[in-house]
Motif scaffolding. Structure first.
Motif, short mmCIF file in Angstrom:
data_model
loop_
_atom_site.label_atom_id
_atom_site.label_comp_id
_atom_site.label_asym_id
_atom_site.label_seq_id
_atom_site.Cartn_x
_atom_site.Cartn_y
_atom_site.Cartn_z
N PHE A 238 15.90 45.04 128.40
CA PHE A 238 16.72 45.43 129.65
C PHE A 238 17.31 44.23 130.14
O PHE A 238 16.45 43.21 130.11
CB PHE A 238 16.21 46.23 130.42
N THR A 239 18.43 43.90 130.55
CA THR A 239 19.26 42.93 131.29
C THR A 239 19.71 43.53 132.53
O THR A 239 20.15 44.61 132.40
CB THR A 239 20.17 42.11 130.24
N PRO A 240 19.92 42.48 133.50
CA PRO A 240 20.65 43.19 134.78
C PRO A 240 21.94 43.63 134.62
O PRO A 240 22.71 43.20 133.64
CB PRO A 240 20.65 41.76 135.58
N SER A 241 22.51 44.87 135.16
CA SER A 241 23.41 45.47 135.14
C SER A 241 23.60 46.12 136.18
O SER A 241 22.97 46.97 136.95
CB SER A 241 23.50 46.62 133.88
N HIS A 242 25.21 46.18 136.64
CA HIS A 242 25.39 46.84 138.03
C HIS A 242 25.52 48.57 137.87
O HIS A 242 25.40 49.18 138.64
CB HIS A 242 26.88 46.48 138.54
N ALA A 243 25.61 48.72 136.56
CA ALA A 243 25.64 50.20 136.12
C ALA A 243 24.30 51.25 136.60
O ALA A 243 24.35 52.20 136.69
CB ALA A 243 25.76 50.32 134.56
N ALA A 244 23.23 50.42 136.28
CA ALA A 244 22.02 50.89 136.65
C ALA A 244 21.85 51.47 138.21
O ALA A 244 21.01 52.11 138.31
CB ALA A 244 20.85 49.88 136.51
N ALA A 245 22.62 50.69 139.25
CA ALA A 245 22.62 51.09 140.44
C ALA A 245 23.76 51.90 141.04
O ALA A 245 23.86 51.99 142.22
CB ALA A 245 22.53 49.92 141.22
#
Length: 426
Positions: A238-245
């Motif tokens: 996993f990598t940082p993503s705005h979609a997760a929030a």
């Protein structure tokens, strides 16, 4: 597909703190309130599940039983690794509960070794030579020494945890953690060979936590504050993503409920009062005297919600808290306030509040249970360790709620929270 990471948190704000860091690192996270009943559907639309318990200050046997139930549920949902989350100030009753729960989880998982680190540098919690610092001072010199339920007077985590466990406790110090994950794994092998079952791990930066996260990839169980969560999602790609929030847009009135007595929350209440916004003080002595404090609070709400946010607080300075406890007893005073604030929360939602900030772990637990909330979708971070969440209400509407640990957040946290929600979600 089963969930990758299954997490057990010993209080409600700590659970959202952990979930927040996992979301920031790219995982889609669902937080459950308590262990779902037998037969409840396992979540499928999440990479990690955090089960929020209220086990930090209950008797150790109760904390162990609840944690093992959570473990069983998470394993049945397919969790590949288990994360036991406790407070970044390592607060625990003198008889536990961190040590007993850790050992019970180790036994159930059949593992002979795990690590322990409450470090969360983004919030000023660091561990060096096995000693926990809060900002620039040792834990024993911080506001935690005055905590009404779990006063912390020993900053040496090796000795604190060692007194709670039957297993030997070792140390992975910064000379090792500061190198690389391979050095950490070698130190784990050394400690295992010496008969240690648990190791306190130093961490003074996020980079340290990333190295620790990579090093513990193969361990069935890790135990930590929320900081280690930034180093684990990469183990699954996993990598940082705005979609997760992502959360739905907010609606309705705004309110704050504050039951924490921490130094940080006292500053936040004082700052809110300084702005002249509407606020109602919940006095435990008036509750004990039989006054209808929750009714008066909700009458106050009806007159001011249109001009919100409105604050309802029992937060007070340590001297005032001690005075109340001397008259009512520490446990009795806390329970009186929790029940009253929970009733206030119910009344606020009935009156159209759909954006709610709650300060304090015990208060948060009481509020979410009173509102019938069983799960949260984790959204954007407000401050380190505190995200906005979305909770489906029993009658079909959505409540945006932030559950804040008492020690977290800057002085203007209460008002900044709603500004961020407007900016990031609306």
């Amino acid at each position: 597909m089963g969930i990758r990471l299954g997490c057990i948190a010993d209080d409600f704000t700590g659970a959202t703190d952990l979930a927040n860091n996992l979301v920031r690192a790219g995982m889609r996270v669902v937080q459950l309130i308590d262990v779902p009943p037998d037969g409840a559907q396992r979540p499928v639309d999440a990479d990690a599940v955090v089960i929020a318990l209220k086990s930090r200050t209950v008797p150790a046997a109760e904390a162990v039983e609840a944690s093992l139930r959570a473990l069983a549920w998470l394993r049945s949902a397919g969790a590949e690794q288990i994360y036991f989350k406790y407070c970044s100030t390592f607060d625990s009753t003198p008889a536990g509960n961190i040590g007993p729960v850790t050992e019970a989880l180790m036994d159930a998982l059949g593992t002979d070794f795990t690590i322990a680190t409450p470090a969360f540098p983004d919030n000023g919690r660091t561990v060096f030579k096995g000693h926990l610092f809060v900002g620039d001072v040792l834990l024993s010199e911080s506001g935690m020494r005055h905590h009404p339920l779990t006063p912390m007077t020993d900053p040496n985590l090796v000795s604190v945890l060692g007194a709670q466990t039957t297993r030997a406790v070792g140390l992975i110090d910064h000379t090792v953690v500061g190198r690389d994950a391979e050095a950490v794994r070698a130190r784990i092998d050394d400690l295992r060979g010496q008969g240690a079952g648990i190791a306190i791990a130093d961490a003074v930066s996020n980079e340290d936590l990333v190295r620790l996260g990579a090093a513990v990839q193969g361990l069935p169980l890790v135990t930590a504050g929320s900081g280690l969560a930034i180093g684990l999602p990469a183990n699954w790609g996993f990598t940082p993503s705005h979609a997760a929030a992502q959360l739905p847009p907010p609606t309705g009135h705004r309110a704050v409920i504050s039951g924490s007595v921490s130094t940080a929350t006292n500053r936040q209440v004082l700052e809110f009062l300084r702005t002249g916004r509407p606020a109602f003080s919940v006095d435990p002595l008036r509750i004990a005297a039989g006054e209808d404090v929750s009714g008066r609070a909700l009458a106050f709400a009806e007159s001011h919600l249109a001009d919100g946010p409105v604050l309802f607080y029992s937060t007070a300075a340590p001297e005032a808290v001690r005075t109340v406890q001397s008259k009512l007893g520490a446990v009795e005073a806390g329970e009186l306030v929790e029940r009253t604030l929970a009733r206030v929360a119910q009344g606020l939602v009935e009156r159209g509040v759909r954006q709610l900030v709650v300060a304090g772990g015990e208060t948060s637990g009481a509020v979410v249970r009173a509102l019938g909330i069983t799960g949260l979708r984790i959204g954007p971070q407000i401050d380190p360790g505190v995200p906005w969440c979305a909770a489906p209400l029993p009658f079909g509407d959505t409540l945006h709620i932030a559950l804040k640990s008492g020690n977290f957040g800057g002085p203007a946290f209460f008002t900044d929270s709603f500004a961020l929600l407007d900016r990031e979600v609306s």
